[in-house]
Design an enzyme around this catalytic site. Structure first.
Site, PDB file in Angstrom:
ATOM      1  N   CYS A   1       0.869  -1.176   0.000  1.00 25.51           N
ATOM      2  CA  CYS A   1       0.000   0.000   0.000  1.00 25.51           C
ATOM      3  C   CYS A   1       0.905   1.225   0.000  1.00 25.51           C
ATOM      4  O   CYS A   1       1.596   1.500   0.986  1.00 25.51           O
ATOM      5  CB  CYS A   1      -0.913   0.033   1.219  1.00 25.51           C
ATOM      6  SG  CYS A   1      -1.877   1.571   1.352  1.00 25.51           S
TER       7      CYS A   1
ATOM      8  N   MET B   1      -4.369   5.317  -5.240  1.00 31.10           N
ATOM      9  CA  MET B   1      -3.499   4.486  -4.429  1.00 31.10           C
ATOM     10  C   MET B   1      -2.054   4.912  -4.681  1.00 31.10           C
ATOM     11  O   MET B   1      -1.666   5.198  -5.807  1.00 31.10           O
ATOM     12  CB  MET B   1      -3.655   3.008  -4.789  1.00 31.10           C
ATOM     13  CG  MET B   1      -5.101   2.501  -4.702  1.00 31.10           C
ATOM     14  SD  MET B   1      -6.116   2.943  -6.150  1.00 31.10           S
ATOM     15  CE  MET B   1      -5.555   1.735  -7.343  1.00 31.10           C
TER      16      MET B   1
END
Length: 400
Positions: free
Chosen positions: A106, A320
């Site tokens: 992430c 993201m």
């Protein structure tokens, strides 16, 4: 009264925002012993922390926020490598299904790892200046890559407040610089098919011709880039435009599954259902004006291109961080769909792209080695802040 249930476990934890995501951060050594190593019991514990699986899709009985951006866990530990300060493992927790996806990083929460490692005492005290900046060397264990975080410090403490504004985050905070070193994900080629643009076979539900052009790239996170126009989009779509359209979600998931198969990430299409975190699907378009979800006006001249990305089956509210790395790297390689949407050319070391919440700049360095493209580094700035610290409570029977 039923006395057969044991008291809840109490596990030290930090609840933290990083970039446009937030998650529960835990030290591996603070977990119950049976959960300190990967496996079913670790996954069961972390799902219960977040509140999954939840057939209602709300994660009311846990720390999750019922979106892909808020259903996350991070495990930190002192690095076993002398070249790194902290080992960082990321888990994307499915909201309504019983699994944790460990297949990728992430990028947003990467910005919180350095500050959190300092707060947890993982970074040696002698490396932290009284005032200035500390470079935290992070080993990203999911993909086996190095991330360098530049964390501001004031009076020996991490500086969290500041004036750095990040579209997709309401309040300003201190800037955290990130460098993703050698960011091509996995062991294979950055372009797994060998081509910067591929003719991808897809169901006619995705494209009437049964084919769609795609840039399939491993950088930051495996990503499938397609031209927005080939999907019937403009590139200015906001969340409700996609997420309220059930047919669109189905066709985009079909596209993701076929791209994953072509990239060699899965062996059959059915496997895509158990690999929700990777690959990502994003569609790109040339610049045009639009109004972001906050009401902010984005002018044509504000961006080099437009990008919309899917995460865990829904359009992401911003971008993201790992997908931003993929955007930056792909934009730097001549002839990719991302590069072409940004106007083409081979001298791009950075781009500003428009996403549903606003804009973001990302830089990247690429090179050709023996005829193959490689990424040397990708850079961006995010912010991070501790929201809560203490102990998360988990019913003990989850480990029974």
């Amino acid at each position: 009264m039923n006395t057969s249930f044991a008291p809840q476990l109490r596990i030290p934890a930090i609840y933290m925002r990083g970039g446009t995501s937030k998650g529960v951060f835990l030290r591996v050594e603070d977990l119950p012993e049976v959960a300190r190593t990967p496996g079913v019991q670790r996954d069961a514990l972390l799902m219960r922390v977040i509140g999954s699986p939840d057939p209602y899709g709300k994660q009311t009985d846990g720390m999750g926020g019922a979106t892909s951006s808020t259903s996350k866990v991070v495990l930190l530990s002192e690095s076993e490598s002398p070249q790194h300060d902290v080992d960082y493992l990321f888990g994307q927790v499915s909201i309504d299904s019983a699994f944790v996806d460990w297949s990728g990083n992430c990028g947003n929460l990467s910005s919180a790892v350095g500050p959190c490692a300092i707060e947890m005492g993982i970074v040696p005290a002698e490396r932290i200046p009284a005032n200035g900046e500390v470079e935290v060397r992070i080993w990203q264990a999911n993909i086996g890559k190095t991330i360098v975080a530049r964390v501001p410090v004031v009076d020996g403490q991490v500086q969290e407040s500041g004036d750095f504004e990040l579209d997709g985050v309401t309040f300003p905070a201190a800037e955290v610089g990130l460098s993703f070193m050698d960011p091509a994900a996995g062991e294979g080629s950055m372009f797994p098919t060998g081509n910067v643009v591929e003719e991808l076979e897809v169901p006619q539900q995705v494209a009437a011709s049964g084919r769609i052009r795609a840039t399939l790239i491993n950088a930051g996170i495996p990503t499938i880039f397609v031209d927005a126009a080939e999907l019937g989009y403009r590139g200015t779509e906001l969340q409700d435009d996609i997420n309220a359209d059930g047919e669109a979600l189905v066709r985009l998931e079909m596209l993701r599954a076929h791209g994953a198969l072509r990239m060699g990430l899965i062996h059959n299409l059915e496997e895509a259902a158990t690999r929700q975190h990777t690959p990502k699907v994003a569609f790109v378009a040339s610049p045009r004006a639009y109004t972001a979800s906050s009401g902010k006006a984005i002018a044509v001249e504000d961006v080099d291109l437009l990008v919309r990305a899917m995460s865990m089956g829904k359009l992401h509210h911003a971008m993201m961080g790992t997908a931003a790395v993929a955007i930056g790297v792909a934009a730097a390689v001549p002839g990719t769909l991302v590069n072409l949407a940004a106007g083409g050319g081979d001298a791009r070391t950075s781009v500003v792209f428009g996403h549903p919440s606003g804009t973001l700049r990302v830089g990247a360095g690429v090179d050709q080695v023996e005829g193959c493209w490689v990424a040397t580094e990708a850079t961006m700035s995010r912010s991070a802040r501790i929201l809560m610290e203490g102990k998360v409570r988990v019913p003990a029977e989850v480990l029974a």
